[in-house]
Design an enzyme around this catalytic site. Structure first.
Site, PDB file in Angstrom:
ATOM      1  N   ASP A 447       4.980   7.537   8.594  1.00 13.81           N
ATOM      2  CA  ASP A 447       3.784   6.346   8.989  1.00 13.81           C
ATOM      3  C   ASP A 447       3.820   6.256  10.777  1.00 13.81           C
ATOM      4  OD1 ASP A 447       2.333   4.136   9.084  1.00 13.81           O
ATOM      5  OD2 ASP A 447       3.540   3.024   7.708  1.00 13.81           O
ATOM      6  N   ASP A 515      -5.239   1.055   5.205  1.00 10.53           N
ATOM      7  CA  ASP A 515      -4.771  -0.131   4.674  1.00 10.53           C
ATOM      8  C   ASP A 515      -5.650  -0.918   3.678  1.00 10.53           C
ATOM      9  OD1 ASP A 515      -1.869   1.054   5.406  1.00 10.53           O
ATOM     10  OD2 ASP A 515      -2.700  -0.874   6.949  1.00 10.53           O
TER      11      ASP A 515
HETATM   12  C1  GLA Z   1       1.855   0.317   6.627  1.00  6.11           C
HETATM   13  C2  GLA Z   1       1.149   0.944   5.379  1.00  6.11           C
HETATM   14  C3  GLA Z   1       1.745   0.432   4.547  1.00  6.11           C
HETATM   15  C4  GLA Z   1       3.284   0.573   4.157  1.00  6.11           C
HETATM   16  C5  GLA Z   1       3.533  -0.223   5.286  1.00  6.11           C
HETATM   17  C6  GLA Z   1       5.238  -0.337   5.341  1.00  6.11           C
HETATM   18  O1  GLA Z   1       1.011  -0.799   6.852  1.00  6.11           O
HETATM   19  O2  GLA Z   1       0.203   1.803   6.499  1.00  6.11           O
HETATM   20  O3  GLA Z   1       0.230   1.459   3.873  1.00  6.11           O
HETATM   21  O4  GLA Z   1       3.498   1.874   4.018  1.00  6.11           O
HETATM   22  O5  GLA Z   1       3.223   0.125   6.375  1.00  6.11           O
HETATM   23  O6  GLA Z   1       5.790  -0.872   5.994  1.00  6.11           O
END
Ligand code: GLA
Length: 703
Positions: A447, A515
């Site tokens: 991420d 997301d």
């Molecule tokens: C980001 C990602 C999510 C999740 C969160 C965890 O927002 O896009 O899918 O992994 O971080 O903190």
């Protein structure tokens, strides 16, 4: 021959199965573009620079326009020499063709700056690539102010339309279309990653549709700051320049050093956007995506983030693993929250050691448990980040990107490590390598949750190179991890789909698309994604976004099954009936996923235009056809029977509907089409304000 040089015409011709691209040397040694479009059957007919004399506006059509040489074209290259000369003059020295590769070398004699134009053709995929390598052969520093990957020119036409992918967090890759007017249109990223706002892609068409019409397109292979300028001048053709952004950019090229631009992958379709996408997908499937057996099929993934959030522990993960295995998941992923003092998003980033309160004996017992259930284990990392509240920040505050005497902006309470620094690159690589070596981890979700703001690099004289070096080091880490741990699936995530591009795709197996996992919203995001990127790379989760009862569960699955399927819902809240429904959908997905993940996509109906999204996937060997149709709420949709004409089939082939056993000729399916009955009974209609429905039809070719 994919690449030829015609010495009489002083012309290079690059060809794929259906596309031709040509450029030649002018009398004064400059390289001018002459053609990009459908392949011309007689090679000797490609236009050379004698036609160039008749069309004076072609004068500006340099394969590598520079700042200098007596014109003001949007430049690919701008440098400063030691004596403050900022006018570049390049002349062609030589060239070398080796199979599908061509390198044309140009030199600025007075300052010993050498520029190589690299070309590669992928004849079967109808894709070409170009990039630039700059070499300082002098004994003085040369400052590069701009170095783009390439300039493109379209044939004269006053009615071009531009397609781009724009968006924001939660609504990435939305399709935008506009007329190309006189003036300049700029698309870019300044946030240090590809960005949610714009994707480094262009398609310019002559009022094309999915199936018909000319489309010229290109994608930049870069995951950092990028820029694309579409420039139309009166009397002139349209020029498109793209590459690494020159905003806050300067690269000091010391004697003997080289600078490499990322590549642009480009193509031309005479049969609309459908062919463009299928060419790009096939190219990615065959050329870019890492190809061990482990990566052949994307496994069905379960991720516990939305179920347990930061409250992960061995017990609740084992309970979810039971449920995930039971419905047919093949990878179990623990997301954020398993490390350091990470109980919420204010602490712990950077402290990549297992939190012993949550996992008293480390991750091994959970991994073994997951493996015993027949699933692979995956783990979330955000390695480029640090919370102020962490041991790493205490030890290395100097690793953070920052300017002295200026605030350090925190977003989601985090700061960014300067990955351009060698010691940070080593730390990140060693952290990931250690986990992959010591534990049986088969999947990493990488991420990057915030944009870069204060881009300062304390102690470094040539600070602006950070933007470029950061990305090069990121690639170096991913490349090395892939080399050393080839069976591990790497997912590129950036707080949603902020790092989706074909630069990282050379090492990543897939993307976290967005997301936003609302199954209706996703149809728009996924349609845009599918313009450029292969469905196999599109991670799509089934969750409870939109409310558990907002959409039928099967509809949620069908929306997600058009990519690589994941489940992110809190399965502990699912009833036995819901788990059974999920199990059925997953088992169906496994039966057809080869066609979805490795086949050819035909977009039959767009959610932006009708109440339906319909996508057809045809297996590479044509033996299976999978049609998805999702019906969304729309006025007067009570009595809807939808007729869908399929595409891409063998006209004379016979296809059997696997559910009804009925068979049809390919020509019937393509010309008359199939009827999908979405009649709703009156009760559903009046009791539910929004009615969503979906179907999958699968045909096997029997003759
Ligand atoms: C980001 C990602 C999510 C999740 C969160 C965890 O927002 O896009 O899918 O992994 O971080 O903190």
């Amino acid at each position: 021959m994919p690449i030829t040089y015609n010495a009489t015409k002083r012309l290079w011709i690059l060809e794929t199965q259906n596309t031709g691209y040509a450029f030649g040397i002018s009398g004064d040694g400059h390289i001018k573009h002459t053609y990009w479009g459908a392949r011309i059957t007689r090679t000797k007919d490609y236009p050379d620079l004698s036609e160039h004399q008749k069309n004076p506006w072609w004068d500006w059509n340099d394969e590598i326009p520079v700042r200098g040489e007596g014109h003001h074209t949007e430049e690919c290259l701008k440098v400063r020499y030691k004596d403050q000369v900022r006018d570049v003059v390049l002349t062609c020295q030589n060239h070398k063709i080796s199979g599908d590769y061509l390198v044309v070398t140009l030199v600025d004699e007075a300052y010993k700056l050498e520029v190589d134009l690299h070309y590669r053709v992928y004849p079967e995929n109808d894709i070409m690539e170009k990039r630039v390598v700059i070499r300082n052969l002098s004994s003085n520093e040369i400052k590069i102010d701009s170095s783009f990957s390439g300039s493109f020119y379209l044939p004269e036409n006053n009615d071009y339309r531009l397609t781009s992918l724009t968006g924001m967090w939660g609504h990435e890759t939305r399709i935008q279309r506009e007329t190309v007017h006189e003036g300049k249109r700029v698309f870019e990223s300044r946030v240090g990653r590809t960005s949610h706002f714009m994707n480094p892609f262009f398609a310019v068409d002559e009022r094309a549709t999915e199936e018909h019409g000319n489309v010229w397109y290109g994608l930049l292979a870069w995951s950092g700051n990028w820029k694309m300028v579409i420039h139309k001048r009166i009397y002139e053709t349209v020029q498109i320049v793209l590459g690494v952004n020159n905003w806050d950019f300067r690269y000091s090229l010391m004697p003997g050093e080289i600078f490499e631009t990322p590549g642009v992958f480009f193509g031309f379709s005479q049969s609309g956007f459908g062919t463009m996408s299928r060419n790009l997908h096939r190219f990615q499937q065959e050329q870019l995506l890492p190809g061990t057996d482990a990566q052949k099929h994307r496994k069905v993934l379960y991720n516990s983030w939305e179920a347990t959030n930061f409250g992960v522990n061995e017990e609740n993960q084992k309970a979810l693993a039971d449920k995930a295995a039971d419905i047919g998941a093949e990878i179990f992923v623990v997301d954020d929250g398993w490390f350091g003092e990470r109980n919420n998003d204010t602490a712990g980033l950077g402290d990549w050691f297992v939190n012993r309160d949550k996992f008293p004996d480390g991750l091994k017992p959970l991994i073994e448990y997951v493996n015993r259930k027949g699933m692979d284990f995956g783990l979330w990392f955000e390695p480029e980040m640090v919370n102020k509240n962490s041991r790493l920040y205490e030890q290395h505050p100097e690793w953070v990107l920052q300017f002295p005497n200026r605030p350090k902006t925190e977003i989601r309470n985090q700061l960014i490590l300067n990955l351009a620094k060698e010691e940070v690159r080593e730390f990140v690589y060693e952290t990931l390598d250690r986990f992959l070596t010591e534990l049986n981890i088969k999947f990493i979700k990488w991420d990057m949750n915030r944009p870069i703001l204060e881009s300062g690099w304390g102690g470094e004289k040539h600070q602006e190179k950070m933007w470029y070096q950061y990305v090069m080091n990121l690639y170096a880490i991913w490349r090395e991890l892939k080399r050393k741990h080839p069976g591990v699936i790497l997912e590129s995530c950036a707080g949603g789909g902020g790092r989706v591009d074909i630069g990282i795709m050379r090492y990543a197996d897939q993307f976290w698309t967005s997301d936003n996992t609302d199954p209706f919203d996703r149809q728009f995001i996924q349609e845009g994604f599918s313009l450029c990127y292969a469905p196999k790379t599109m991670m799509s989760w089934v969750t409870d976004w939109g409310g558990k009862n907002g959409y039928p569960l099967t509809y949620r699955f069908h929306s997600a099954m058009m990519g690589s399927l994941g489940i992110g819902a809190d399965l502990s809240e699912y009833s036995p009936d819901e788990l059974e429904e999920a199990r059925g959908c997953i088992s169906r997905y496994k039966a057809i996923r080869d066609t979805i993940q490795n086949g050819r996509l035909y977009r039959l109906m767009s959610p932006g235009k009708t109440a339906f999204t319909a996508n057809e996937f045809v297996a590479p060997d044509h033996n299976e056809v999978v049609v998805f149709c999702l019906k969304n709420p729309a006025p007067l949709s009570l009595f809807s029977v939808l007729r869908l004409k399929l595409r891409g089939l063998d006209e004379d082939g016979v296809y059997q509907d696997t559910e009804t056993g009925k068979d049809f000729s390919g020509s019937y399916l393509m010309n008359r089409g199939i009827d999908l009955d979405f009649h709703q009974d009156w009760e559903i209609k009046v009791n539910r304000t929004r009615h969503f429905d979906s179907k999958i039809v699968v045909y096997k070719k029997i003759n």
